[in-house]
Design an enzyme around this catalytic site. Sequence first.
Site, short mmCIF file in Angstrom:
data_model
loop_
_atom_site.label_atom_id
_atom_site.label_comp_id
_atom_site.label_asym_id
_atom_site.label_seq_id
_atom_site.Cartn_x
_atom_site.Cartn_y
_atom_site.Cartn_z
CG HIS A 295 -2.34 1.42 1.42
ND1 HIS A 295 -3.55 0.86 1.36
CD2 HIS A 295 -1.37 3.01 1.07
CE1 HIS A 295 -3.75 2.18 1.18
NE2 HIS A 295 -3.21 3.09 1.32
CG HIS B 248 -0.93 6.78 -1.62
ND1 HIS B 248 -2.37 6.93 -2.22
CD2 HIS B 248 -1.27 6.44 -0.62
CE1 HIS B 248 -3.45 6.62 -1.19
NE2 HIS B 248 -3.00 6.88 0.37
CD GLN C 97 -6.91 11.14 -1.54
OE1 GLN C 97 -6.26 10.48 -1.25
NE2 GLN C 97 -7.79 11.16 0.27
CG HIS D 37 -7.23 4.94 0.95
ND1 HIS D 37 -7.25 4.09 -0.03
CD2 HIS D 37 -6.39 5.54 1.83
CE1 HIS D 37 -5.88 3.87 -0.06
NE2 HIS D 37 -5.42 4.93 0.36
CD GLU E 173 -6.20 7.05 6.23
OE1 GLU E 173 -6.45 7.17 4.98
OE2 GLU E 173 -4.95 7.48 6.63
CG ASP F 113 -0.73 5.63 3.37
OD1 ASP F 113 -0.81 5.44 2.14
OD2 ASP F 113 -1.51 5.92 4.37
N1 17E Z 1 -4.87 9.73 1.07
C1 17E Z 1 -5.56 9.45 2.05
O1 17E Z 1 -7.04 9.31 2.22
N2 17E Z 1 -5.35 8.47 3.13
C2 17E Z 1 -4.23 8.47 2.98
N3 17E Z 1 -3.42 7.65 4.50
C3 17E Z 1 -3.38 8.34 2.71
C4 17E Z 1 -3.86 9.53 1.02
C5 17E Z 1 -1.13 8.73 2.51
FE FE2 Z 2 -3.73 4.93 1.41
#
Ligand code: 17E
Ligand code: FE2
Length: 420
Positions: free
Chosen positions: A55, A57, A150, A208, A211, A307
């Site tokens: 994982h 980006h 995103q 995702h 989070e 990440d």
């Molecule tokens: N975008 C997101 O939504 N969450 C993350 N941890 C990263 C990008 C790195």
């Molecule tokens: Fe991520």
Amino acid sequence: MHQLLLKGAWLEGETVDVAMADGKITAIGHEVPGPAEVEKDVSGLMLSAPLIESHVHLDTTLTAGEPKWNESGTLFEGIETWALRKKTLSREDVIRRATRLLHWQAAQGVLHVRSHVDTTDPELTAVKALLEVRQNLKGLVDVQLVAFPQEGILSYPKGAELMEEALKLGVDVVGGIPHYELTRDMGAESVATSFRLAEKYGRPIDIHCDETDDPQSRFLEIVAALATRSGMGEMVTASHTTAMGSYDDAYAFKLMGFLRRARINFVANPLVNITLQGRMDTYPKRRGLTRIKELWQNGLNVSLGYDDVMDPWYSLGTGNMLQPAHMAVHAAQMTGRQEVTACYDMVTENAARTLGISDRYGLEVGKPADLVLIEAKDKWNAIRRLAPIRLVVKGGKVVSETTASKTTLLGAPLDLGAER
Ligand code: 17E
Ligand code: FE2
């Protein structure tokens, strides 16, 4: 005639030789006889299957401070900062930064990488650039790309269409971000959209998911339910799931049973989530990680990702996968005798399961001749010392070599105990 013969590596407490031909492993054992086109003494180094980044980006990497720093350290300021930087993306910019990180990773034994790529861009600049990078680096690193919305699937204009366009262009995996959709209902609908796209294009899913520190963020149960109902099971991955660290135990216990049934994969990103989460707490301050140890104890597949490497969410980093393993030992309290070793497996074999590549990964005769030699006696020692990755072999060829550093203390050679 072997293509490559490595002599005297540590492997689970024994010393072994490993031989390779035609890009495959042909023998692993004691005293494998030559001759070989290339023979190397690797005594004192541990033989391992390659490290795996499950994982990261690659589109956002190496942009920290552009156009500003993330001063609050939150996920949300990270997303806002990236939205500014995203406006200035060009093909060359993405290719240069992503290639740089992939080179760092390969030199540190990371030969498989799953990267999310932001699809909330009407031009899909990063998607197109990373598809080129995936192609350019074939033969060194295997890259999987995840269509990652995103700014939301339903909350961003044409979010679903942009994801679908990315899949048509060749992106490998379907992403999602339900906790960032504008409402809970939209979040639930976004998960259904991810599954619909995955089924239409026959692709795995990596979302995702939850989070946040919000204990009410419960999209994981929807992901698990749809994974069970669709039969996609092991093709589904829930990344981050940090809200699990804030769920009350009664709910978490019930959920764990559903997760076992769903057999989905989990990716935790301990370096990044221990810094991004807990930002609205004073004290006691939450760790903001998913229940890494409990998922592992329940037999679920857990892997670890970096990440971010130097971007709006995390301004540090090198891409060395021993670092998230080391952080998991601490932050998830995986300190037991088997637990430390399990954290090594989370950046190797478990990550192979997450990526769906277990059939072509591992130290076995007949598997691809991809392997690494680490300056350590065993997995435990590799994590303890964040040991140097000394030799990287891809397709039976040495692609990277790092020479040993030497320390002298009071005139006598000193090391930090590579053997313990
Ligand atoms: N975008 C997101 O939504 N969450 C993350 N941890 C990263 C990008 C790195
Ligand atoms: Fe991520």
